[in-house]
Design an enzyme around this catalytic site. Structure first.
Site, PDB file in Angstrom:
ATOM      1  N   CYS A 124      -1.850   0.628   8.875  1.00 50.01           N
ATOM      2  CA  CYS A 124      -1.139   1.368   7.837  1.00 50.01           C
ATOM      3  C   CYS A 124      -0.557   2.626   8.489  1.00 50.01           C
ATOM      4  O   CYS A 124      -1.269   3.578   8.769  1.00 50.01           O
ATOM      5  CB  CYS A 124      -2.142   1.701   6.739  1.00 50.01           C
ATOM      6  SG  CYS A 124      -1.435   2.446   5.291  1.00 50.01           S
ATOM      7  N   ARG A 169      -4.932  -4.512   9.045  1.00 49.07           N
ATOM      8  CA  ARG A 169      -3.769  -3.860   8.435  1.00 49.07           C
ATOM      9  C   ARG A 169      -3.613  -2.486   9.060  1.00 49.07           C
ATOM     10  O   ARG A 169      -4.370  -1.573   8.795  1.00 49.07           O
ATOM     11  CB  ARG A 169      -3.943  -3.719   6.918  1.00 49.07           C
ATOM     12  CG  ARG A 169      -2.809  -2.933   6.260  1.00 49.07           C
ATOM     13  CD  ARG A 169      -2.913  -2.935   4.735  1.00 49.07           C
ATOM     14  NE  ARG A 169      -4.213  -2.519   4.248  1.00 49.07           N
ATOM     15  CZ  ARG A 169      -4.513  -1.284   3.825  1.00 49.07           C
ATOM     16  NH1 ARG A 169      -3.606  -0.325   3.834  1.00 49.07           N
ATOM     17  NH2 ARG A 169      -5.719  -1.005   3.396  1.00 49.07           N
ATOM     18  N   HIS A 198      -1.006  11.077  16.133  1.00 46.91           N
ATOM     19  CA  HIS A 198      -1.510  10.334  14.972  1.00 46.91           C
ATOM     20  C   HIS A 198      -0.404   9.429  14.437  1.00 46.91           C
ATOM     21  O   HIS A 198       0.725   9.875  14.228  1.00 46.91           O
ATOM     22  CB  HIS A 198      -1.943  11.334  13.892  1.00 46.91           C
ATOM     23  CG  HIS A 198      -2.308  10.698  12.597  1.00 46.91           C
ATOM     24  ND1 HIS A 198      -3.522  10.096  12.377  1.00 46.91           N
ATOM     25  CD2 HIS A 198      -1.612  10.579  11.436  1.00 46.91           C
ATOM     26  CE1 HIS A 198      -3.563   9.638  11.132  1.00 46.91           C
ATOM     27  NE2 HIS A 198      -2.408   9.921  10.542  1.00 46.91           N
ATOM     28  N   HIS A 225      -3.794   4.680  10.101  1.00 48.88           N
ATOM     29  CA  HIS A 225      -5.150   4.142  10.144  1.00 48.88           C
ATOM     30  C   HIS A 225      -5.094   2.624  10.145  1.00 48.88           C
ATOM     31  O   HIS A 225      -4.103   2.035   9.722  1.00 48.88           O
ATOM     32  CB  HIS A 225      -5.968   4.628   8.942  1.00 48.88           C
ATOM     33  CG  HIS A 225      -6.260   6.083   8.995  1.00 48.88           C
ATOM     34  ND1 HIS A 225      -5.402   7.031   8.469  1.00 48.88           N
ATOM     35  CD2 HIS A 225      -7.301   6.768   9.536  1.00 48.88           C
ATOM     36  CE1 HIS A 225      -5.910   8.239   8.679  1.00 48.88           C
ATOM     37  NE2 HIS A 225      -7.062   8.105   9.321  1.00 48.88           N
ATOM     38  N   ASP A 235      -8.461  -5.438   6.118  1.00 50.97           N
ATOM     39  CA  ASP A 235      -8.081  -6.195   4.924  1.00 50.97           C
ATOM     40  C   ASP A 235      -6.659  -6.759   5.044  1.00 50.97           C
ATOM     41  O   ASP A 235      -5.970  -6.948   4.051  1.00 50.97           O
ATOM     42  CB  ASP A 235      -8.200  -5.324   3.673  1.00 50.97           C
ATOM     43  CG  ASP A 235      -7.304  -4.082   3.713  1.00 50.97           C
ATOM     44  OD1 ASP A 235      -6.586  -3.873   4.717  1.00 50.97           O
ATOM     45  OD2 ASP A 235      -7.318  -3.315   2.737  1.00 50.97           O
ATOM     46  N   CYS A 288       0.827  -1.215   0.000  1.00 52.13           N
ATOM     47  CA  CYS A 288       0.000   0.000   0.000  1.00 52.13           C
ATOM     48  C   CYS A 288       0.862   1.266   0.000  1.00 52.13           C
ATOM     49  O   CYS A 288       0.349   2.354  -0.215  1.00 52.13           O
ATOM     50  CB  CYS A 288      -0.971   0.011   1.179  1.00 52.13           C
ATOM     51  SG  CYS A 288      -0.227   0.311   2.790  1.00 52.13           S
TER      52      CYS A 288
END
Length: 161
Positions: A147, A145, A130, A133, A137, A94
């Site tokens: 990410c 996942r 932060h 996310h 999947d 990704c």
């Protein structure tokens, strides 16, 4: 999707020097931090501040840990809190470092409805920064996942503990 429509943050150096100038950085302390964004802005680099405190994102395939496969632990680059073990990292393609499992004491979750999407934001449980996310999947055993933005992470290899 991991991507956001905000202006991307350009990440260049492999070395993360945030901890050297940060009085709140500790890999041992787990006490919840209550530090204002004004204070963080004085301490953190502009790129790390943009991602960690303003939920910006780094460009896909540019992060230092995207294709990184050393054995060790990942910590919050802002406060030093433990987030992930390298054995939960996988190649998701990704464009950001991805993990199938987080330290349950390291992260917390917030609903994110920004940019016309419904997502789950992952934040550091100690400093509320932060990280990225999480999506459903990912691979077994969790199907998740995580990410993450590389700039929000600090890696420590097993041999340096």
């Amino acid at each position: 999707m991991c991507s956001q429509t905000q202006k991307p943050v350009k990440i260049t150096p492999m070395e993360n020097n945030e901890a050297k100038q940060n009085p709140y950085y500790s890999k041992e302390d787990t006490v919840k931090l209550n530090v204002s964004n004004e204070e963080w802005k004085k301490i953190l680099s502009p790129d790390l501040y943009a991602v960690a405190r303003e939920a910006a994102t780094e460009r896909a395939f540019t992060g230092k840990y995207n294709e990184y496969d050393e054995v060790g632990d990942y910590y919050c680059a802002v406060c030093g809190h433990h987030l992930f073990r390298s054995t939960s990292k996988f190649a998701s393609s990704c464009g950001w470092p991805s993990f199938f499992e987080a330290d349950k004491n390291g992260v917390t979750y917030v609903r994110d409805s920004s940019h016309g999407m419904e997502r789950i934001e992952v934040i550091c449980k100690r400093c509320d920064s932060h990280l990225g996310h999480v999506f459903n999947d990912g691979p077994a055993p969790t199907g998740m996942r995580y990410c993450m933005n590389s700039i929000s992470l600090q890696f420590e290899p097993d041999g340096q503990k």
